[in-house]
Write a protein that holds these residues in place. Structure first.
Motif, PDB file in Angstrom:
ATOM      1  N   SER A  76      55.137  23.816  55.774  1.00  0.00           N
ATOM      2  CA  SER A  76      53.771  23.505  56.212  1.00  0.00           C
ATOM      3  C   SER A  76      52.684  23.839  55.197  1.00  0.00           C
ATOM      4  CB  SER A  76      53.473  24.205  57.544  1.00  0.00           C
ATOM      5  OG  SER A  76      53.556  25.610  57.402  1.00  0.00           O
ATOM      6  N   PRO A  77      52.835  24.846  54.312  1.00  0.00           N
ATOM      7  CA  PRO A  77      51.770  25.094  53.321  1.00  0.00           C
ATOM      8  C   PRO A  77      51.478  23.902  52.417  1.00  0.00           C
ATOM      9  CG  PRO A  77      53.234  26.991  53.455  1.00  0.00           C
ATOM     10  CD  PRO A  77      53.877  25.895  54.257  1.00  0.00           C
ATOM     11  N   CYS A  78      52.405  22.957  52.317  1.00  0.00           N
ATOM     12  CA  CYS A  78      52.191  21.785  51.460  1.00  0.00           C
ATOM     13  C   CYS A  78      51.307  20.730  52.113  1.00  0.00           C
ATOM     14  CB  CYS A  78      53.529  21.145  51.109  1.00  0.00           C
ATOM     15  SG  CYS A  78      54.592  22.185  50.105  1.00  0.00           S
ATOM     16  N   GLY A  79      50.973  20.904  53.382  1.00  0.00           N
ATOM     17  CA  GLY A  79      50.109  19.943  54.066  1.00  0.00           C
ATOM     18  C   GLY A  79      50.823  18.727  54.602  1.00  0.00           C
ATOM     19  N   VAL A  80      52.142  18.794  54.765  1.00  0.00           N
ATOM     20  CA  VAL A  80      52.908  17.625  55.204  1.00  0.00           C
ATOM     21  C   VAL A  80      52.771  17.351  56.698  1.00  0.00           C
ATOM     22  CG1 VAL A  80      55.043  18.919  55.669  1.00  0.00           C
ATOM     23  CG2 VAL A  80      55.163  16.504  54.965  1.00  0.00           C
ATOM     24  N   LEU A  81      52.353  18.369  57.477  1.00  0.00           N
ATOM     25  CA  LEU A  81      52.265  18.200  58.926  1.00  0.00           C
ATOM     26  C   LEU A  81      50.841  17.887  59.374  1.00  0.00           C
ATOM     27  CD1 LEU A  81      54.523  21.111  60.237  1.00  0.00           C
ATOM     28  CD2 LEU A  81      55.144  18.722  59.814  1.00  0.00           C
ATOM     29  N   LYS A  82      50.749  17.076  60.413  1.00  0.00           N
ATOM     30  CA  LYS A  82      49.447  16.748  61.001  1.00  0.00           C
ATOM     31  C   LYS A  82      48.840  18.002  61.606  1.00  0.00           C
ATOM     32  CE  LYS A  82      47.242  13.602  64.293  1.00  0.00           C
ATOM     33  NZ  LYS A  82      47.472  12.504  65.270  1.00  0.00           N
ATOM     34  N   LYS A  83      47.574  18.246  61.320  1.00  0.00           N
ATOM     35  CA  LYS A  83      46.907  19.450  61.807  1.00  0.00           C
ATOM     36  C   LYS A  83      46.871  19.468  63.334  1.00  0.00           C
ATOM     37  CE  LYS A  83      44.003  20.172  57.740  1.00  0.00           C
ATOM     38  NZ  LYS A  83      42.623  20.293  57.201  1.00  0.00           N
ATOM     39  N   GLY A  84      47.119  20.650  63.885  1.00  0.00           N
ATOM     40  CA  GLY A  84      47.059  20.828  65.330  1.00  0.00           C
ATOM     41  C   GLY A  84      48.342  20.479  66.056  1.00  0.00           C
ATOM     42  N   GLY A  90      57.380  18.072  63.923  1.00  0.00           N
ATOM     43  CA  GLY A  90      57.479  17.423  62.620  1.00  0.00           C
ATOM     44  C   GLY A  90      56.667  16.155  62.510  1.00  0.00           C
ATOM     45  N   ILE A  91      55.405  16.202  62.934  1.00  0.00           N
ATOM     46  CA  ILE A  91      54.540  15.016  62.883  1.00  0.00           C
ATOM     47  C   ILE A  91      53.870  14.932  61.513  1.00  0.00           C
ATOM     48  CG2 ILE A  91      52.647  13.771  63.960  1.00  0.00           C
ATOM     49  CD1 ILE A  91      55.073  14.197  65.778  1.00  0.00           C
ATOM     50  N   TYR A  92      54.060  13.828  60.853  1.00  0.00           N
ATOM     51  CA  TYR A  92      53.565  13.647  59.490  1.00  0.00           C
ATOM     52  C   TYR A  92      52.041  13.558  59.433  1.00  0.00           C
ATOM     53  CZ  TYR A  92      52.570  11.311  55.054  1.00  0.00           C
ATOM     54  OH  TYR A  92      52.050  10.968  53.839  1.00  0.00           O
ATOM     55  N   ASN A  93      51.462  14.188  58.439  1.00  0.00           N
ATOM     56  CA  ASN A  93      50.031  14.127  58.177  1.00  0.00           C
ATOM     57  C   ASN A  93      49.732  12.896  57.336  1.00  0.00           C
ATOM     58  OD1 ASN A  93      47.342  14.522  57.567  1.00  0.00           O
ATOM     59  ND2 ASN A  93      47.686  16.313  56.244  1.00  0.00           N
ATOM     60  N   VAL A 123      58.711  19.552  46.814  1.00  0.00           N
ATOM     61  CA  VAL A 123      60.124  19.460  46.438  1.00  0.00           C
ATOM     62  C   VAL A 123      60.728  20.842  46.234  1.00  0.00           C
ATOM     63  CG1 VAL A 123      61.733  18.662  44.671  1.00  0.00           C
ATOM     64  CG2 VAL A 123      59.939  17.147  45.501  1.00  0.00           C
ATOM     65  N   ASP A 124      59.983  21.736  45.598  1.00  0.00           N
ATOM     66  CA  ASP A 124      60.503  23.082  45.371  1.00  0.00           C
ATOM     67  C   ASP A 124      60.787  23.798  46.686  1.00  0.00           C
ATOM     68  OD1 ASP A 124      60.456  22.737  42.656  1.00  0.00           O
ATOM     69  OD2 ASP A 124      58.564  23.809  42.349  1.00  0.00           O
ATOM     70  N   LEU A 125      59.908  23.655  47.656  1.00  0.00           N
ATOM     71  CA  LEU A 125      60.158  24.270  48.958  1.00  0.00           C
ATOM     72  C   LEU A 125      61.320  23.584  49.679  1.00  0.00           C
ATOM     73  CD1 LEU A 125      56.608  25.038  50.445  1.00  0.00           C
ATOM     74  CD2 LEU A 125      58.345  26.665  49.686  1.00  0.00           C
ATOM     75  N   SER A 126      61.419  22.259  49.531  1.00  0.00           N
ATOM     76  CA  SER A 126      62.533  21.528  50.138  1.00  0.00           C
ATOM     77  C   SER A 126      63.866  22.012  49.583  1.00  0.00           C
ATOM     78  CB  SER A 126      62.387  20.020  49.882  1.00  0.00           C
ATOM     79  OG  SER A 126      61.217  19.510  50.478  1.00  0.00           O
ATOM     80  N   LEU A 127      63.898  22.285  48.293  1.00  0.00           N
ATOM     81  CA  LEU A 127      65.112  22.806  47.668  1.00  0.00           C
ATOM     82  C   LEU A 127      65.396  24.233  48.122  1.00  0.00           C
ATOM     83  CD1 LEU A 127      64.644  21.476  44.033  1.00  0.00           C
ATOM     84  CD2 LEU A 127      66.380  20.746  45.661  1.00  0.00           C
ATOM     85  N   GLN A 128      64.370  25.061  48.158  1.00  0.00           N
ATOM     86  CA  GLN A 128      64.554  26.452  48.563  1.00  0.00           C
ATOM     87  C   GLN A 128      65.071  26.563  49.994  1.00  0.00           C
ATOM     88  OE1 GLN A 128      61.140  28.989  47.840  1.00  0.00           O
ATOM     89  NE2 GLN A 128      61.951  30.622  49.148  1.00  0.00           N
TER      90      GLN A 128
END
Length: 330
Positions: A76-84, A90-93, A123-128
């Motif tokens: 979520s820190p990457c901003g991929v999720l819709k706020k709220g 897993g709703i895309y922003n 990508v780095d978080l996805s890998l981690q």
């Protein structure tokens, strides 16, 4: 609960899309799911007959959703999720540029290359996430899954889950997975592995789920034999011939990026389904598969993982003993 099947010829009313456009109605059929408590002999027969097997409720639903929630909290820190919205949903922003959130996996960025700087954090978080305990241990090594595989295969105590996995997020309206069979990427071992495709959350029929080419195992075996003969004729070394990215193949290791054309040329349908958290699809290493483009009407990100199991008493591809990295060459 008695086991039941969905007739293959039931009409799929939703329009499904792949990388080369919409699938025609005659190119689509429904996968026949089975219940977890179906007699093992029937499950084995179906896997042998179809090359793939969708089993309902293999893993407790709440355990799968727990992993989904932790994954999206992690990203979520990457901003991929819709706020709220709740992470588990897993709703895309869609206010963000989709290029910031590329998928990973075979050929996702050339031969496993790293994406540009803008997408690096995601990508780095996805890998981690591949090495986080809530995924690598709690889900990938879930006892319910391993016990089921041991029973289905008859491997019993020799049942071994390979550590390398592909934890894939599929953002709505982005490129889908191209056509392939798994043995292409497992050539350093015997073709006896079993893949477990685990949807981590519900996947609507338009949500980018896996699709399987009907009656494809023998064709996959034939293609692999052709690749082997072509490599030998070209003078490739044994090591080069085993590579999924050798010069006689697509740079991604895929058969093609175009499932629609592939189905037309082979006069076969793509078998499709909606999936629920807890379901698992098991498939043969030569079963040809791909995915649809995620057109989920609620902008749900498709999250799923590819897990491979082997009989540890036999030769298997030891490159899969390590967690997935972009430069692992597999």
């Amino acid at each position: 609960m008695p086991h039941s099947t969905v007739p293959e010829r039931v009409e799929v009313k939703e329009q499904l899309y792949v990388n080369d456009g919409p699938l025609k109605p005659e190119q689509v059929g429904l996968i026949r799911p089975v219940a977890r408590d179906t007699p093992i002999e029937e499950l084995q027969r179906r896997l042998e007959e179809d090359g793939f097997l969708l089993v309902k409720g293999v893993i407790p639903r709440e355990d799968v959703l727990r992993a989904r929630e932790k994954y999206f909290k992690f990203l979520s820190p990457c901003g991929v999720l819709k706020k709220g919205t709740a992470p588990v949903n897993g709703i895309y922003n869609d206010n963000e540029d989709v290029s910031k959130f590329p998928g990973i996996g075979s050929g996702a960025a050339g031969a496993n290359g790293h994406p540009g700087e803008q997408a690096a954090a995601f990508v780095d978080l996805s890998l981690q996430a591949h090495t986080e305990p809530w995924y690598a241990e709690d889900l990938c090594r879930h006892p319910a899954l391993k016990e089921f595989v041991a029973e289905l295969t008859g491997w019993k105590d020799n049942t071994f889950g390979l550590r390398r996995s592909l934890l894939r997020n599929n953002i709505p309206n982005t490129k889908a997975i191209g056509v392939h069979y798994d043995q292409i990427f497992l050539r350093y071992g015997e073709p006896t592995s079993l893949t477990a495709w685990v949807p981590i959350g519900d996947v609507s029929i338009k949500g980018g789920g896996l699709i399987y080419l009907e009656n494809s195992v023998s064709y996959g075996e034939e293609l692999e034999q052709q690749f082997t003969e072509k490599a030998m004729a070209a003078g490739l070394s044994s090591e080069e011939a085993k590579s999924a990215f050798n010069k006689n193949m697509m740079t991604t290791g895929l058969l093609t990026e175009d499932p629609g054309e592939f189905a037309r040329l082979n006069n076969r349908r793509w078998m499709v389904s909606a999936y629920e958290a807890g379901d698992v699809v098991f498939h043969n290493p030569f079963a040809i598969h791909a995915s649809t483009i995620n057109h989920d009407p609620n902008n749900v990100i498709r999250l799923a993982t590819d897990l491979r199991f082997v009989d540890s008493s036999r030769s298997y591809d030891k490159r899969w003993d390590n967690h997935y990295t972009l430069d692992d060459g597999v």
